[in-house]
Structure formats: C-alpha cells, structure tokens
Motif scaffolding. Sequence first.
Motif, PDB file in Angstrom:
ATOM      1  N   GLU A 150       0.866  -1.179   0.000  1.00 49.05           N
ATOM      2  CA  GLU A 150       0.000   0.000   0.000  1.00 49.05           C
ATOM      3  C   GLU A 150       0.905   1.232   0.000  1.00 49.05           C
ATOM      4  O   GLU A 150       1.782   1.344   0.863  1.00 49.05           O
ATOM      5  N   GLU A 151       0.696   2.134  -0.958  1.00 49.23           N
ATOM      6  CA  GLU A 151       1.557   3.314  -1.059  1.00 49.23           C
ATOM      7  C   GLU A 151       0.738   4.583  -1.257  1.00 49.23           C
ATOM      8  O   GLU A 151      -0.241   4.597  -2.017  1.00 49.23           O
ATOM      9  N   LEU A 152       1.162   5.650  -0.585  1.00 46.73           N
ATOM     10  CA  LEU A 152       0.607   6.980  -0.764  1.00 46.73           C
ATOM     11  C   LEU A 152       1.716   7.893  -1.253  1.00 46.73           C
ATOM     12  O   LEU A 152       2.837   7.870  -0.716  1.00 46.73           O
ATOM     13  N   TRP A 153       1.425   8.697  -2.294  1.00 47.79           N
ATOM     14  CA  TRP A 153       2.420   9.583  -2.889  1.00 47.79           C
ATOM     15  C   TRP A 153       1.853  10.998  -2.998  1.00 47.79           C
ATOM     16  O   TRP A 153       0.686  11.179  -3.325  1.00 47.79           O
ATOM     17  N   SER A 154       2.712  11.961  -2.715  1.00 45.41           N
ATOM     18  CA  SER A 154       2.317  13.367  -2.817  1.00 45.41           C
ATOM     19  C   SER A 154       3.362  14.124  -3.614  1.00 45.41           C
ATOM     20  O   SER A 154       4.576  13.951  -3.398  1.00 45.41           O
ATOM     21  N   GLU A 194      -1.858  14.180  -5.509  1.00 46.08           N
ATOM     22  CA  GLU A 194      -1.693  13.091  -4.554  1.00 46.08           C
ATOM     23  C   GLU A 194      -2.177  11.799  -5.209  1.00 46.08           C
ATOM     24  O   GLU A 194      -3.117  11.820  -6.015  1.00 46.08           O
ATOM     25  N   HIS A 195      -1.549  10.676  -4.830  1.00 39.54           N
ATOM     26  CA  HIS A 195      -1.850   9.424  -5.516  1.00 39.54           C
ATOM     27  C   HIS A 195      -1.774   8.239  -4.558  1.00 39.54           C
ATOM     28  O   HIS A 195      -1.036   8.260  -3.570  1.00 39.54           O
ATOM     29  N   TYR A 196      -2.535   7.206  -4.899  1.00 41.44           N
ATOM     30  CA  TYR A 196      -2.488   5.920  -4.196  1.00 41.44           C
ATOM     31  C   TYR A 196      -2.212   4.819  -5.211  1.00 41.44           C
ATOM     32  O   TYR A 196      -2.813   4.792  -6.295  1.00 41.44           O
ATOM     33  N   GLY A 226      -5.128   1.458  -7.972  1.00 41.11           N
ATOM     34  CA  GLY A 226      -4.638   2.819  -8.133  1.00 41.11           C
ATOM     35  C   GLY A 226      -4.405   3.164  -9.589  1.00 41.11           C
ATOM     36  O   GLY A 226      -4.711   2.388 -10.495  1.00 41.11           O
ATOM     37  N   GLY A 270       6.686   9.973  -0.405  1.00 42.38           N
ATOM     38  CA  GLY A 270       5.978   8.709  -0.452  1.00 42.38           C
ATOM     39  C   GLY A 270       5.997   7.985   0.884  1.00 42.38           C
ATOM     40  O   GLY A 270       6.883   8.209   1.716  1.00 42.38           O
ATOM     41  N   HIS A 318       5.364   3.921   2.054  1.00 43.84           N
ATOM     42  CA  HIS A 318       5.174   2.544   1.595  1.00 43.84           C
ATOM     43  C   HIS A 318       4.911   1.644   2.794  1.00 43.84           C
ATOM     44  O   HIS A 318       5.650   1.659   3.784  1.00 43.84           O
TER      45      HIS A 318
END
Length: 443
Positions: free
Chosen positions: A68-72, A82-84, A121, A436, A438
């Motif tokens: 699971e990753e979140l990116w800004s 922003e992205h998942y 995503g 990011g 992770h």
Amino acid sequence: MSGHRCARPAFRLQRGVVVWVFAGMVSLVSQEARAADWSDFLTDPGGWNALKQQWQKTGVDVSIEDVEELWSIPTGGARPSEHYVGLTQVDVTLDLARLAGENGREGEWGKFEISAMDLRGKPFSNYPLYAFNQTSSSEADPNLRLYELAYGWSSADAKFATRVGKLDLSQDFMVSTTALTFLNASFGWPMLPSNNLYGQGPASPVATPAVWLRYQFPEGWQGQIALADDNATGARSFLNATDPWNQNQDPSGTRFNFGTGAFLIGEVAHNVNHGGRTGTYKAGFYIDTGRFPLQADSDVSRRGNWEVYMIMDHTLLKDRGAGELRGFVRWEYTGLADRNQISSSLDAGMVLVGPFHRSNDNVGLGFGYAAPSHDLMLQKPDGSFRHHGNEYHLELTYAAQVLPWMTLQPDVQGLINPSGGAYDSGRRVKSALIFGLHLGLSF
C-alpha cells in the motif's frame, strides 16, 4: 506503428481463468482461518506460520505479499497532486515429489509455480510527472492478472537450475540486490529496457513465455541465460498513446504471444570476498529480434535491438555497532540510438544496513540519470525543435521493519528535468519534489 509486421495469432485464455485461480488461492487461506479468531490469525505470525508449515509438509507453499503506497507531489510536474497505488500478490508453489508422497529431497521432481496480482490505483509517472522512470515499482495499470506460471527444477547440488513457462525475467537479470531497498522503479528493472522494449520488457507485472537456465561454476562464478518472447502482451503497435505501457492489451495476463520477435538475455556474475567485505560483479546483454520505430520517424521501423550492462554490488564498511554500508553502481548502454528512447543510463547509491542498532532496518541514498537518444527531438511551444537533455532522479529512503511481517518505509524523491525537458499545455514541466509512504505486508 506503420511498418510493424503483424503478429501471428496468440493463444488466449479467458479472463475468468485468472479470477478463478486468484479466488481459489484466497479461498484456501480463508477456509483454514474460519476456525480461528481472525485478529489472532492475522496478527500472530505463529498462527499463519504454523499453517504454512502444515501445507509445506504436503508439498504446498503459499505466500501473500501486499503493498500500500501513498504519494504526494507538492511542487513540480505538470501540477501538484496526490496518488495511491497498491498491489496484492498471491504465490502458490507445488512440490511435485511431496504431493506424490515421496520422502526425497525438496524439489526432487521439480516445482510448479503459479501467482496472481491484484493491481490498484492509477499510474502517475507518465502524467503529471512526465518521467522517463517510474516513481514506484508498484505502479501499474489497475488489473487482476495472472503473473507467473512456471515449472522449475534444480539439481541436487544446486549447480544447475531451470525454469520454463510464463516468467518475469527481471527477478534474475540486471538485479542489484543493494538497489532493491529503494522504491523508485529504475533501481529495480532499469530505465533502458523499461523505455526501449515492448511493454517495458519482461518485468513485473508482466511475464512472458520463456526458458531460463543457470549454472554455478567453481570459484564464485555463475552464468545464466534466457530465451523469451519479446512482446508479452501481444500489442500490435509499439507506440500507443492511450495505453503507453500496453498492459491493457492483455489485462488478465493470460495471453501467450509468440508472434513479434525473440528476446535473448544473458549474464555472468562473480562473487568476491575481500577481507570479509563481500561483493558481486555482473556483466550482461540482451538481443531483441523484433521491429522498433525510429525516433526520427515513427512510421519507419528497423529490425533488431540490443543493450549491454554492468553491475557492481559491494560492502564498503562493516562495523558491528554502526551497521554495514553497501554500495552499488549499474551502467547500461545501447549503440542503436536511432530506434531507442534512452541511449544510456546509470544508477548508483549507498545503503546502510542495521542503522541505530536495528538489524533489519535499511536507510539508503540513491542517484540516477537517463541520457535520451540524440534522435529524440522535443517540440517547443513556438514550434521549434531541440534535443532532449538528461533526466536525473534522487531518492532518500528508510525501510523500518516494524514487525516480522510488516515494513514501513517513508521516502523522498527528486525528479530533475523530467523527460529531459517536457512541455504540458505550452508550459515547461517543472522538476518535482515527491513524498511517499510505503507499507509492505508479507505473510
């Protein structure tokens, strides 16, 4: 792409097959877990490990990986965003001898392997970043797909090993083990094959029909070679504006294409030990017999492609209290600039293993660049053309082993001169700062 020869008919399986396989593997876990409390089953590694050991005794090995990753992107690129992204991978390995009730060595009759991926995503490195390289190795077009389907065998002394089936060759070739700490995809499967081959080449999440052989020679030498199809998704066109990676040409991963060209890759590796400081040196190549559009005129194509590469992984410092400092350098080059987007690339970095007396943690600092083909021209808003410049990326990352089955990894990346100077809506795409987070789960 005009001039590209038509592929011969490819063998297709229905998308329902991969859904059935994936659902069956998950069902196998859920049926055993119903008798136990779910919270204890998932949070207590002993419960899951005990269950896995029971299955292994009968010849069935199941593993589950979840990312699971979140990116800004607070600044840079075509716009802040922003992205998942996420993926779940289930692998099942069947030991044929143990399934038949034989008590010989593990894998004596070989092993059958099958895996599937659920990808979630939306990729963001093409837009809004306009990057040659992917920010994350988990980025992919969202699909539920068959991943690998293979039979593997190794000799009793482990000197010889082979696999045949639908394979991800990026697990074996061009690998710097030190670089795998980083999240940026270019530190895994490099930028040259990712940009220059059909569908980014035979690398996750795409696998291709292939035969792989490896032999361990004396004194730390190893050689391996693989022959594969060069177009795993069977895409009819190398260039596809609506599907740049061509993964949606085969969204279920069940297409077995043999009609575009052959892909041959080979590598030699040597393990060394200098006073307790170990290292591995590698050199390799690939040859592709398919047709590729020219950078100067995509309506014209030429047959054949190749690349050479070298990799060095080495322990630089080793201290019982401070940890172990490892370094890596990987360089790639192709002389066919007329048909390749990237002519050469390099990535390098250092990883400190065991910082702050935490033996399973890693902190890394990495750098890389891509040099575009001289024939790749960039059109400016005023209608004039110029050559692309180099693209550079930096990464600072810390991978913390929070639990035996959980890794948490904050990450900071810098993307400098995206695509060597791209434009969006008449404006120059800016260099980007990327944050990011992770989360990796392994069962």
